[in-house]
Design a protein around this motif. Structure first.
Motif, PDB file in Angstrom:
ATOM      1  N   LEU A  73      -0.759  11.577  -2.067  1.00 13.50           N
ATOM      2  CA  LEU A  73      -0.793  10.127  -1.941  1.00 13.50           C
ATOM      3  C   LEU A  73      -1.344   9.663  -0.599  1.00 13.50           C
ATOM      4  O   LEU A  73      -1.479   8.474  -0.368  1.00 13.50           O
ATOM      5  CB  LEU A  73       0.617   9.562  -2.134  1.00 13.50           C
ATOM      6  CG  LEU A  73       1.160   9.601  -3.565  1.00 13.50           C
ATOM      7  CD1 LEU A  73       2.617   9.199  -3.582  1.00 13.50           C
ATOM      8  CD2 LEU A  73       0.355   8.691  -4.462  1.00 13.50           C
ATOM      9  N   GLY A  74      -1.618  10.598   0.275  1.00 18.78           N
ATOM     10  CA  GLY A  74      -2.247  10.197   1.527  1.00 18.78           C
ATOM     11  C   GLY A  74      -1.535  10.615   2.782  1.00 18.78           C
ATOM     12  O   GLY A  74      -1.992  10.314   3.878  1.00 18.78           O
ATOM     13  N   ALA A  75      -0.383  11.290   2.681  1.00 19.38           N
ATOM     14  CA  ALA A  75       0.316  11.726   3.888  1.00 19.38           C
ATOM     15  C   ALA A  75      -0.323  13.007   4.391  1.00 19.38           C
ATOM     16  O   ALA A  75       0.168  14.093   4.178  1.00 19.38           O
ATOM     17  CB  ALA A  75       1.803  11.937   3.598  1.00 19.38           C
ATOM     18  N   GLU A 112       7.684  20.402  -3.929  1.00 14.00           N
ATOM     19  CA  GLU A 112       6.920  19.600  -4.895  1.00 14.00           C
ATOM     20  C   GLU A 112       6.729  18.170  -4.402  1.00 14.00           C
ATOM     21  O   GLU A 112       5.633  17.605  -4.519  1.00 14.00           O
ATOM     22  CB  GLU A 112       7.657  19.592  -6.231  1.00 14.00           C
ATOM     23  CG  GLU A 112       6.962  18.786  -7.319  1.00 14.00           C
ATOM     24  CD  GLU A 112       7.747  18.773  -8.624  1.00 14.00           C
ATOM     25  OE1 GLU A 112       7.396  17.973  -9.505  1.00 14.00           O
ATOM     26  OE2 GLU A 112       8.700  19.567  -8.751  1.00 14.00           O
ATOM     27  N   LYS A 113       7.767  17.590  -3.811  1.00 12.08           N
ATOM     28  CA  LYS A 113       7.658  16.213  -3.330  1.00 12.08           C
ATOM     29  C   LYS A 113       6.749  16.130  -2.104  1.00 12.08           C
ATOM     30  O   LYS A 113       6.044  15.131  -1.914  1.00 12.08           O
ATOM     31  CB  LYS A 113       9.046  15.663  -3.013  1.00 12.08           C
ATOM     32  CG  LYS A 113       9.885  15.443  -4.270  1.00 12.08           C
ATOM     33  CD  LYS A 113      11.314  15.088  -3.958  1.00 12.08           C
ATOM     34  CE  LYS A 113      12.126  14.964  -5.253  1.00 12.08           C
ATOM     35  NZ  LYS A 113      13.554  14.685  -4.994  1.00 12.08           N
ATOM     36  N   SER A 162      13.220   9.866  -2.108  1.00  9.62           N
ATOM     37  CA  SER A 162      13.657  10.940  -2.992  1.00  9.62           C
ATOM     38  C   SER A 162      13.656  12.279  -2.266  1.00  9.62           C
ATOM     39  O   SER A 162      14.553  13.112  -2.464  1.00  9.62           O
ATOM     40  CB  SER A 162      12.745  10.993  -4.228  1.00  9.62           C
ATOM     41  OG  SER A 162      13.140  12.027  -5.097  1.00  9.62           O
ATOM     42  N   HIS A 163      12.658  12.495  -1.426  1.00 10.63           N
ATOM     43  CA  HIS A 163      12.600  13.723  -0.627  1.00 10.63           C
ATOM     44  C   HIS A 163      13.805  13.805   0.308  1.00 10.63           C
ATOM     45  O   HIS A 163      14.398  14.880   0.494  1.00 10.63           O
ATOM     46  CB  HIS A 163      11.297  13.737   0.166  1.00 10.63           C
ATOM     47  CG  HIS A 163      11.078  14.990   0.958  1.00 10.63           C
ATOM     48  ND1 HIS A 163      11.598  15.159   2.218  1.00 10.63           N
ATOM     49  CD2 HIS A 163      10.410  16.137   0.661  1.00 10.63           C
ATOM     50  CE1 HIS A 163      11.256  16.353   2.678  1.00 10.63           C
ATOM     51  NE2 HIS A 163      10.535  16.953   1.752  1.00 10.63           N
ATOM     52  N   TYR A 164      14.193  12.682   0.894  1.00 15.21           N
ATOM     53  CA  TYR A 164      15.361  12.664   1.777  1.00 15.21           C
ATOM     54  C   TYR A 164      16.637  13.010   1.009  1.00 15.21           C
ATOM     55  O   TYR A 164      17.469  13.798   1.486  1.00 15.21           O
ATOM     56  CB  TYR A 164      15.488  11.288   2.429  1.00 15.21           C
ATOM     57  CG  TYR A 164      16.818  11.066   3.111  1.00 15.21           C
ATOM     58  CD1 TYR A 164      17.112  11.684   4.328  1.00 15.21           C
ATOM     59  CD2 TYR A 164      17.780  10.252   2.537  1.00 15.21           C
ATOM     60  CE1 TYR A 164      18.328  11.484   4.952  1.00 15.21           C
ATOM     61  CE2 TYR A 164      18.998  10.058   3.154  1.00 15.21           C
ATOM     62  CZ  TYR A 164      19.275  10.671   4.367  1.00 15.21           C
ATOM     63  OH  TYR A 164      20.478  10.483   4.978  1.00 15.21           O
ATOM     64  N   PRO A 211       0.803  -1.232   0.000  1.00 17.12           N
ATOM     65  CA  PRO A 211       0.000   0.000   0.000  1.00 17.12           C
ATOM     66  C   PRO A 211       0.832   1.277   0.000  1.00 17.12           C
ATOM     67  O   PRO A 211       0.492   2.234  -0.670  1.00 17.12           O
ATOM     68  CB  PRO A 211      -0.825  -0.136   1.285  1.00 17.12           C
ATOM     69  CG  PRO A 211      -0.856  -1.588   1.580  1.00 17.12           C
ATOM     70  CD  PRO A 211       0.442  -2.135   1.096  1.00 17.12           C
ATOM     71  N   LEU A 212       1.922   1.320   0.759  1.00 21.47           N
ATOM     72  CA  LEU A 212       2.683   2.558   0.928  1.00 21.47           C
ATOM     73  C   LEU A 212       3.987   2.561   0.130  1.00 21.47           C
ATOM     74  O   LEU A 212       4.891   3.335   0.423  1.00 21.47           O
ATOM     75  CB  LEU A 212       2.991   2.775   2.412  1.00 21.47           C
ATOM     76  CG  LEU A 212       1.781   2.902   3.338  1.00 21.47           C
ATOM     77  CD1 LEU A 212       2.229   3.106   4.774  1.00 21.47           C
ATOM     78  CD2 LEU A 212       0.873   4.035   2.899  1.00 21.47           C
ATOM     79  N   GLU A 213       4.082   1.700  -0.892  1.00 26.10           N
ATOM     80  CA  GLU A 213       5.339   1.636  -1.640  1.00 26.10           C
ATOM     81  C   GLU A 213       5.614   2.935  -2.390  1.00 26.10           C
ATOM     82  O   GLU A 213       6.742   3.441  -2.389  1.00 26.10           O
ATOM     83  CB  GLU A 213       5.310   0.462  -2.616  1.00 26.10           C
ATOM     84  CG  GLU A 213       6.619   0.281  -3.373  1.00 26.10           C
ATOM     85  CD  GLU A 213       6.616  -0.944  -4.265  1.00 26.10           C
ATOM     86  OE1 GLU A 213       7.687  -1.303  -4.781  1.00 26.10           O
ATOM     87  OE2 GLU A 213       5.542  -1.542  -4.433  1.00 26.10           O
ATOM     88  N   ASP A 214       4.593   3.505  -3.060  1.00 20.57           N
ATOM     89  CA  ASP A 214       4.811   4.751  -3.784  1.00 20.57           C
ATOM     90  C   ASP A 214       5.147   5.884  -2.831  1.00 20.57           C
ATOM     91  O   ASP A 214       5.987   6.741  -3.136  1.00 20.57           O
ATOM     92  CB  ASP A 214       3.569   5.105  -4.614  1.00 20.57           C
ATOM     93  CG  ASP A 214       2.294   5.055  -3.791  1.00 20.57           C
ATOM     94  OD1 ASP A 214       2.372   4.692  -2.597  1.00 20.57           O
ATOM     95  OD2 ASP A 214       1.219   5.358  -4.340  1.00 20.57           O
ATOM     96  N   MET A 215       4.524   5.885  -1.654  1.00 20.32           N
ATOM     97  CA  MET A 215       4.855   6.885  -0.649  1.00 20.32           C
ATOM     98  C   MET A 215       6.301   6.744  -0.193  1.00 20.32           C
ATOM     99  O   MET A 215       7.021   7.729  -0.013  1.00 20.32           O
ATOM    100  CB  MET A 215       3.913   6.747   0.540  1.00 20.32           C
ATOM    101  CG  MET A 215       4.244   7.653   1.705  1.00 20.32           C
ATOM    102  SD  MET A 215       3.920   9.365   1.339  1.00 20.32           S
ATOM    103  CE  MET A 215       2.137   9.313   1.224  1.00 20.32           C
ATOM    104  N   ALA A 216       6.754   5.505  -0.005  1.00 24.99           N
ATOM    105  CA  ALA A 216       8.127   5.278   0.444  1.00 24.99           C
ATOM    106  C   ALA A 216       9.139   5.740  -0.595  1.00 24.99           C
ATOM    107  O   ALA A 216      10.184   6.315  -0.256  1.00 24.99           O
ATOM    108  CB  ALA A 216       8.323   3.794   0.767  1.00 24.99           C
ATOM    109  N   GLN A 217       8.846   5.491  -1.885  1.00 19.27           N
ATOM    110  CA  GLN A 217       9.780   5.908  -2.933  1.00 19.27           C
ATOM    111  C   GLN A 217       9.929   7.429  -2.971  1.00 19.27           C
ATOM    112  O   GLN A 217      11.041   7.958  -3.079  1.00 19.27           O
ATOM    113  CB  GLN A 217       9.291   5.380  -4.293  1.00 19.27           C
ATOM    114  CG  GLN A 217       9.283   3.868  -4.418  1.00 19.27           C
ATOM    115  CD  GLN A 217      10.671   3.265  -4.302  1.00 19.27           C
ATOM    116  OE1 GLN A 217      11.672   3.909  -4.601  1.00 19.27           O
ATOM    117  NE2 GLN A 217      10.742   2.024  -3.856  1.00 19.27           N
TER     118      GLN A 217
END
Length: 267
Positions: A240-242, A232-233, A165-167, A155-161
């Motif tokens: 995405l839900g955060a 932007e990120k 990238s944000h990090y 479920p949260l794979e796209d959020m993790a990616q």
């Protein structure tokens, strides 16, 4: 937030200790939902405790599901093999220490003998139901959208990616700020052996009238794109839900507006 509503004919003692670990069925449900909403996979196996003569549920996470196989029997797809690993905690009373060990459980559905269970390659007594051999593997897989044995999406794979990238962008931005934030002294026409001291309480003197001493600092726009990338990120993660990252307004809002937004976040 609410206890699960259960309508079954089980004994109340079963529901209050559904996994022989003191967890009620409601607590067990929270464990299942917490795992499937993060990793997207898990399974519940019906086990039998001979000492207490009662069944119970055993939950296995995605990393504890080692292997499985399905094949078509009697006109339908059936799970015929399941391999799991469970962690056991044994307490040594002499040393008063707990040691963790792993055991591999295998469920094999034979066409002639029914269900066979092996623990570390040792056969267990054949399970029976009302005097007959069990003809299925008593397991339910938990996924994000179905109960199939196949691995689904996380479920949260796209959020993790995007979070990774944000990090990386934040690290680049911090490095640029570290390198360019402080002014740098620039001196020309000065002997290299002259000791230079910085600060308002010291004076820098040179006899060369053509010497040039000044501070230079970063004035370009190289850091701005990095700052824009972070913004932007963050917006992408919010979409995405955060919901923790969304821009909160400082203006007054109607009670109904706040309730609608809170309901959406809770959902």
């Amino acid at each position: 937030r609410k206890p699960a509503t259960v309508e079954v004919s089980f004994d109340e003692d079963y529901l209050n200790d559904i996994d022989l670990k003191g967890n009620s069925l409601s607590d067990y449900t929270k464990q299942v939902l917490a795992t499937t909403s993060t990793t997207g996979r898990g399974c519940s196996v019906i086990e039998y405790n001979a000492e207490e003569a009662r069944p119970y549920l055993a939950f296995y996470t995605e990393l504890e599901i080692l292997d499985w196989h399905e094949e078509r029997r009697n006109g339908r797809m059936m799970l015929t093999y399941l391999k799991l690993v469970e962690t056991c905690h044994d307490f040594d009373r002499e040393t008063r220490m707990t040691a963790a060990s792993e055991r591999v459980r295998e469920y094999v559905l034979s066409e002639t003998e029914g269900l066979q269970i092996l623990v570390d390659n040792e056969e267990q007594p054949l399970p029976e139901f009302r005097g007959t051999a069990v003809q299925f593997i008593p397991v339910v897989f938990h996924g994000t959208s179905d109960q199939c044995a196949e691995v689904g999406t996380i479920p949260l794979e796209d959020m993790a990616q995007i979070n990774l990238s944000h990090y990386r962008s934040s690290v680049d931005l911090e490095q640029c700020r570290h390198l360019f934030a402080m002014p740098m002294l620039f001196a020309s026409g000065v002997d290299s052996d002259v000791e230079i001291q910085l600060g308002s309480s010291t004076a820098f003197v040179t006899e060369n009238e053509n010497a040039n001493v000044k501070f230079i600092e970063f004035e370009g726009q190289g850091v701005t794109p990095l700052s824009d990338a972070l913004t932007e990120k963050e917006q992408q993660m919010s979409a995405l839900g955060a919901r923790l990252l969304y821009n909160k307004t400082s203006n007054g809002e109607a009670l109904e507006t706040v309730q609608l937004r809170a309901g959406a976040e809770t959902a």
